[in-house]
Design an enzyme around this catalytic site. Structure first.
Site, PDB file in Angstrom:
ATOM      1  N   CYS A 333       0.802  -1.236   0.000  1.00  0.00           N
ATOM      2  CA  CYS A 333       0.000   0.000   0.000  1.00  0.00           C
ATOM      3  C   CYS A 333       0.837   1.289   0.000  1.00  0.00           C
ATOM      4  O   CYS A 333       0.619   2.158  -0.853  1.00  0.00           O
ATOM      5  CB  CYS A 333      -0.960   0.011   1.178  1.00  0.00           C
ATOM      6  SG  CYS A 333      -1.506  -1.595   1.741  1.00  0.00           S
ATOM      7  N   ARG A 362       6.300 -11.262   5.996  1.00  0.00           N
ATOM      8  CA  ARG A 362       5.712 -11.014   7.312  1.00  0.00           C
ATOM      9  C   ARG A 362       6.296 -12.003   8.307  1.00  0.00           C
ATOM     10  O   ARG A 362       6.460 -13.184   7.999  1.00  0.00           O
ATOM     11  CB  ARG A 362       4.180 -11.143   7.256  1.00  0.00           C
ATOM     12  CG  ARG A 362       3.543 -10.087   6.369  1.00  0.00           C
ATOM     13  CD  ARG A 362       2.032 -10.218   6.282  1.00  0.00           C
ATOM     14  NE  ARG A 362       1.478  -9.257   5.325  1.00  0.00           N
ATOM     15  CZ  ARG A 362       0.215  -9.224   4.942  1.00  0.00           C
ATOM     16  NH1 ARG A 362      -0.655 -10.103   5.432  1.00  0.00           N
ATOM     17  NH2 ARG A 362      -0.199  -8.316   4.067  1.00  0.00           N
ATOM     18  N   GLN A 380       1.504 -11.181  -3.323  1.00  0.00           N
ATOM     19  CA  GLN A 380       0.087 -10.837  -3.371  1.00  0.00           C
ATOM     20  C   GLN A 380      -0.281 -10.326  -4.760  1.00  0.00           C
ATOM     21  O   GLN A 380       0.504  -9.620  -5.390  1.00  0.00           O
ATOM     22  CB  GLN A 380      -0.232  -9.723  -2.368  1.00  0.00           C
ATOM     23  CG  GLN A 380      -0.409 -10.186  -0.936  1.00  0.00           C
ATOM     24  CD  GLN A 380      -0.893  -9.051  -0.055  1.00  0.00           C
ATOM     25  OE1 GLN A 380      -0.410  -7.931  -0.154  1.00  0.00           O
ATOM     26  NE2 GLN A 380      -1.841  -9.333   0.815  1.00  0.00           N
ATOM     27  N   ASP A 382      -1.796  -7.829  -5.631  1.00  0.00           N
ATOM     28  CA  ASP A 382      -2.216  -6.612  -4.950  1.00  0.00           C
ATOM     29  C   ASP A 382      -2.584  -5.531  -5.963  1.00  0.00           C
ATOM     30  O   ASP A 382      -1.993  -5.448  -7.042  1.00  0.00           O
ATOM     31  CB  ASP A 382      -1.049  -6.114  -4.078  1.00  0.00           C
ATOM     32  CG  ASP A 382      -1.533  -5.394  -2.843  1.00  0.00           C
ATOM     33  OD1 ASP A 382      -2.740  -5.193  -2.713  1.00  0.00           O
ATOM     34  OD2 ASP A 382      -0.685  -5.034  -2.007  1.00  0.00           O
ATOM     35  N   HIS A 384      -4.415  -1.260  -5.984  1.00  0.00           N
ATOM     36  CA  HIS A 384      -5.051  -0.157  -5.272  1.00  0.00           C
ATOM     37  C   HIS A 384      -5.743   0.744  -6.282  1.00  0.00           C
ATOM     38  O   HIS A 384      -5.165   1.113  -7.308  1.00  0.00           O
ATOM     39  CB  HIS A 384      -4.019   0.623  -4.458  1.00  0.00           C
ATOM     40  CG  HIS A 384      -3.424  -0.201  -3.360  1.00  0.00           C
ATOM     41  ND1 HIS A 384      -2.310  -0.995  -3.560  1.00  0.00           N
ATOM     42  CD2 HIS A 384      -3.808  -0.391  -2.071  1.00  0.00           C
ATOM     43  CE1 HIS A 384      -2.031  -1.631  -2.431  1.00  0.00           C
ATOM     44  NE2 HIS A 384      -2.923  -1.287  -1.522  1.00  0.00           N
ATOM     45  N   LYS A 464     -13.218  -3.862   5.574  1.00  0.00           N
ATOM     46  CA  LYS A 464     -12.942  -4.612   4.353  1.00  0.00           C
ATOM     47  C   LYS A 464     -14.020  -5.654   4.085  1.00  0.00           C
ATOM     48  O   LYS A 464     -14.606  -6.229   4.991  1.00  0.00           O
ATOM     49  CB  LYS A 464     -11.570  -5.301   4.432  1.00  0.00           C
ATOM     50  CG  LYS A 464     -11.412  -6.289   5.567  1.00  0.00           C
ATOM     51  CD  LYS A 464     -10.025  -6.924   5.552  1.00  0.00           C
ATOM     52  CE  LYS A 464      -9.845  -7.880   6.734  1.00  0.00           C
ATOM     53  NZ  LYS A 464      -8.553  -8.577   6.699  1.00  0.00           N
ATOM     54  N   HIS A 510      -8.125  -0.793  -1.377  1.00  0.00           N
ATOM     55  CA  HIS A 510      -7.121  -1.855  -1.397  1.00  0.00           C
ATOM     56  C   HIS A 510      -7.843  -3.131  -1.829  1.00  0.00           C
ATOM     57  O   HIS A 510      -8.870  -3.479  -1.247  1.00  0.00           O
ATOM     58  CB  HIS A 510      -6.537  -2.098  -0.009  1.00  0.00           C
ATOM     59  CG  HIS A 510      -6.018  -0.877   0.681  1.00  0.00           C
ATOM     60  ND1 HIS A 510      -4.690  -0.717   0.999  1.00  0.00           N
ATOM     61  CD2 HIS A 510      -6.654   0.237   1.134  1.00  0.00           C
ATOM     62  CE1 HIS A 510      -4.523   0.438   1.632  1.00  0.00           C
ATOM     63  NE2 HIS A 510      -5.703   1.033   1.716  1.00  0.00           N
TER      64      HIS A 510
END
Length: 637
Positions: A333, A362, A380, A382, A384, A464, A510
């Protein structure tokens, strides 16, 4: 006189206090026998709870979700009781309900053995046959602390001491065993019939590796013998589908101690990965996303500004260079906001959809790592979406349409939607959260979706939407997410030029569809038991020779198929054809193409589909068309 109002609208009048069980008996003796607990004016209570005023009552049986949870929680207490009777030196700690079962953690000098588990389960069954009443009493905090200390239950005393003064302390007793619990519990141990202890594992006190190690005994409990047996059959099937076993059998990947929670992908496994990524990239490109790449490591100051350092620090890997502190990104992000901020954006640029197959790390506890399903290093899918508040509903509808199509293409058609709301630890004012939560509710309504709300489970910067997919065994996996965020754009200074030339903050959505690519690959392997659809299979077909005389024709056929873009191998080994067919069947290859003297002479192949299905003798061109038709999921847009 007071009235008890039932769920069906019927009313019963009483002139003296009655327990929930007594009220149930007035309603229906049969229902009273089945009742495990009650819901009194909305609160779950034991059947021994007294009703002394006007109230609304619902009876809870083992056919209700709450009833099954009560059965499982009471089974955890039954387990603790059996352990204390067999091993008095053991100390009890906590015993919560988990999905499809329960566990209880114990402090005990030696490891519990499989023989111990058998003995504990036998004692549990003896306790159920004794049908001991389960009673509740409320005590003061100091009394409970002294009570458990006097019994040598130091962990339990510590739990009681940590309970706020405003909270009621309840003790539940069955026979000689007493435990701390909020309740409710079943009326007696005789209600607990269909359970089984599963395994023992290690656990740390309060989940902290710096604390003492405990032993966790897992069990399962159900409302009927049929449900228990069905669950055990599902476990057996799940064991056969275990992605870790399939990864080894099919030579896809491995993990090792030198890189805990990091995956070593082998050629076939990486081919599977690439097919997933190729498919998703094509979907994203067709949906107006622009792919970017952001750094793996960024200065600590950026993570402090984003709020991750304060709210997510324990799960982040950090390093230092030239007296500067850096964090390896746990998520993409903040990096995506930097790309947005690098240029002056206009309202005409919105919505701006930035996507990345972002490598993240992580610091998951080592004890929680589990094959591909729980790792430390992962990628991910991912993205945005930077948009105006007026564009949120349209973007949510578009994302929902995209996500459901992706799941369908991968073979998942049962999707549950959850809405995770503000957690205790969060950034941003309550008014901002209220706006974000209501925005997602309106967007989900516009998508014509039904959803379940989950208070306290949102991300620290925003609520979310969660997409939970069900696999072939009916297990639920949370994969996709859509998070509405007003906080991060403000913290990191994102803004655009509005139509009136003012500077405004964009809304940040996100979103991910698969979540962790590693985890999704594991889910796919277990869903299909390794027998992946042809478009995903690392090897789509193998050409097998009956004898050495067909070697050249087999090579030509292999090369012809490869030129069409198919993933094909040739097996020219001097082995019996039955042996080769069995070997490749174990590798779950979608198609086996057998070529003998007749096939070589006629320029054909004898095709066999996975599972031993005879597709007949066909020309190579015909097989090419057949396989191409199966690959339309990947090449159809």
């Amino acid at each position: 006189m007071f009235a008890v109002r039932l769920l069906d609208g019927a009313v019963r009048q009483f002139d003296h206090p009655v327990s929930v069980a007594e009220a149930a008996a007035h309603i229906s003796p049969k229902l009273a026998k089945a009742a495990l607990a009650g819901r009194l004016d909305g609160a779950l209570v034991d059947t021994s709870t007294l009703i002394e005023r006007d109230a609304a009552l619902t009876l809870i049986t083992d056919q209700d979700k709450e009833g099954l949870e009560i059965l499982r929680h009471s089974s955890a207490h039954l387990l603790a009781c059996a352990v204390k009777e067999l091993y008095p030196e053991a100390q009890v700690t906590i015993g919560p309900v988990i999905e499809e079962g329960f566990y209880y953690d114990f402090a005990y000098a030696r490891p519990f053995t499989p023989q111990d588990l058998k003995a504990i389960e036998q004692r549990m069954r003896a306790l159920t046959q004794a049908d001991q009443p389960i009673s509740r009493r409320t005590v003061s905090r100091d009394h409970a602390v002294q009570y458990f200390k006097g019994m040598g239950e130091h962990y339990k005393a510590e739990i009681v001491a940590s309970i706020p003064d405003t909270e009621e302390i309840k003790l539940y007793s069955q026979g000689s065993f007493t435990d701390l619990c909020r309740g409710p519990h079943v009326p007696s141990t005789g209600r607990l019939k269909y359970f089984k202890l599963m395994k023992v594992a290690g656990a740390y006190w309060r989940g902290d590796a710096r604390n003492a190690q405990l032993q966790r005994i897992y069990g399962t409990a159900w409302a009927s013998r049929q449900e228990l047996d069905a669950y055990l059959r599902r476990l057996e099937e799940a064991d056969q589908r275990d992605h870790r076993k399939l990864g080894k059998q099919l030579d896809l990947f491995h993990l090792q101690d030198e890189a805990p929670g990091m995956v070593f992908w082998h050629p076939k496994g990486w081919t599977l990965w690439q097919q997933i990524e190729r498919y998703l990239r094509a979907r994203l490109d067709a949906s107006g996303y622009q792919e970017i790449r952001t750094p793996q490591m960024m200065d600590r100051l950026l993570w402090e500004r984003s709020g991750h350092w304060q709210n997510y620090r324990e799960q982040m890997f950090a390093t230092e260079s030239e007296k500067r502190d850096y964090a390896i990104k746990p998520m993409s992000c903040p990096g995506h906001v930097q790309v947005f901020n690098h240029a002056l954006r206009s309202y005409r640029d919105l919505p701006l959809r930035l996507a990345e197959f972002g490598a993240c790390h992580r610091n998951e506890p080592s004890g929680a790592l589990h094959g591909l399903m729980r790792v430390r290093g992962f990628v991910q899918d991912d993205a945005h979406i930077f948009c105006t508040e007026d564009q949120v509903i349209a973007e949510t509808i578009a994302f929902n349409t995209l996500a459901l199509q992706v799941y369908k293409d991968f073979g998942f058609t049962q999707i549950d939607i959850k809405l995770a709301l503000r957690p205790t630890l969060r950034a941003g004012a309550d008014a901002v959260w209220q706006r974000a939560e209501q925005g997602l509710r309106e967007a989900l309504t516009a998508c014509a979706l039904r959803w379940e709300e989950r208070p306290g489970e949102g991300a620290f910067y925003g609520p979310k939407v969660e997409y939970h997919i069900k696999d072939a065994l009916g297990r639920s996996w949370q994969c996709g997410t859509l998070q509405l965020d007003f906080v991060l754009p403000e913290r990191l200074g994102a803004e655009y030029v509005a139509e009136d030339n003012s500077r405004r903050r964009p809304v940040m959505l996100h979103r991910a569809i698969l979540g962790s690519m590693e985890r999704f690959a594991g889910i796919l392997l277990e869903h299909y038991a390794g027998a992946l659809p042809a478009w995903l299979a690392p090897v789509q077909a193998v050409v097998l020779t009956v004898s050495e005389g067909q070697a050249e024709y087999a090579r030509q056929t292999e090369q012809r198929l490869k030129k069409q873009g198919f993933r094909v191998e040739a097996d020219l080994r001097n082995e019996k054809i039955g042996y080769k067919i069995r070997a490749h069947a174990l590798q779950k290859i979608p198609y086996l193409l057998v070529v003998g003297a007749k096939e070589r002479a006629s320029q054909t192949v004898a095709a066999r589909a996975r599972g031993g299905l005879d597709c007949g003798v066909m020309r190579v061109d015909a097989f090419i068309e057949k396989l191409r038709d199966e690959l339309k999921v990947l090449n159809g847009f």
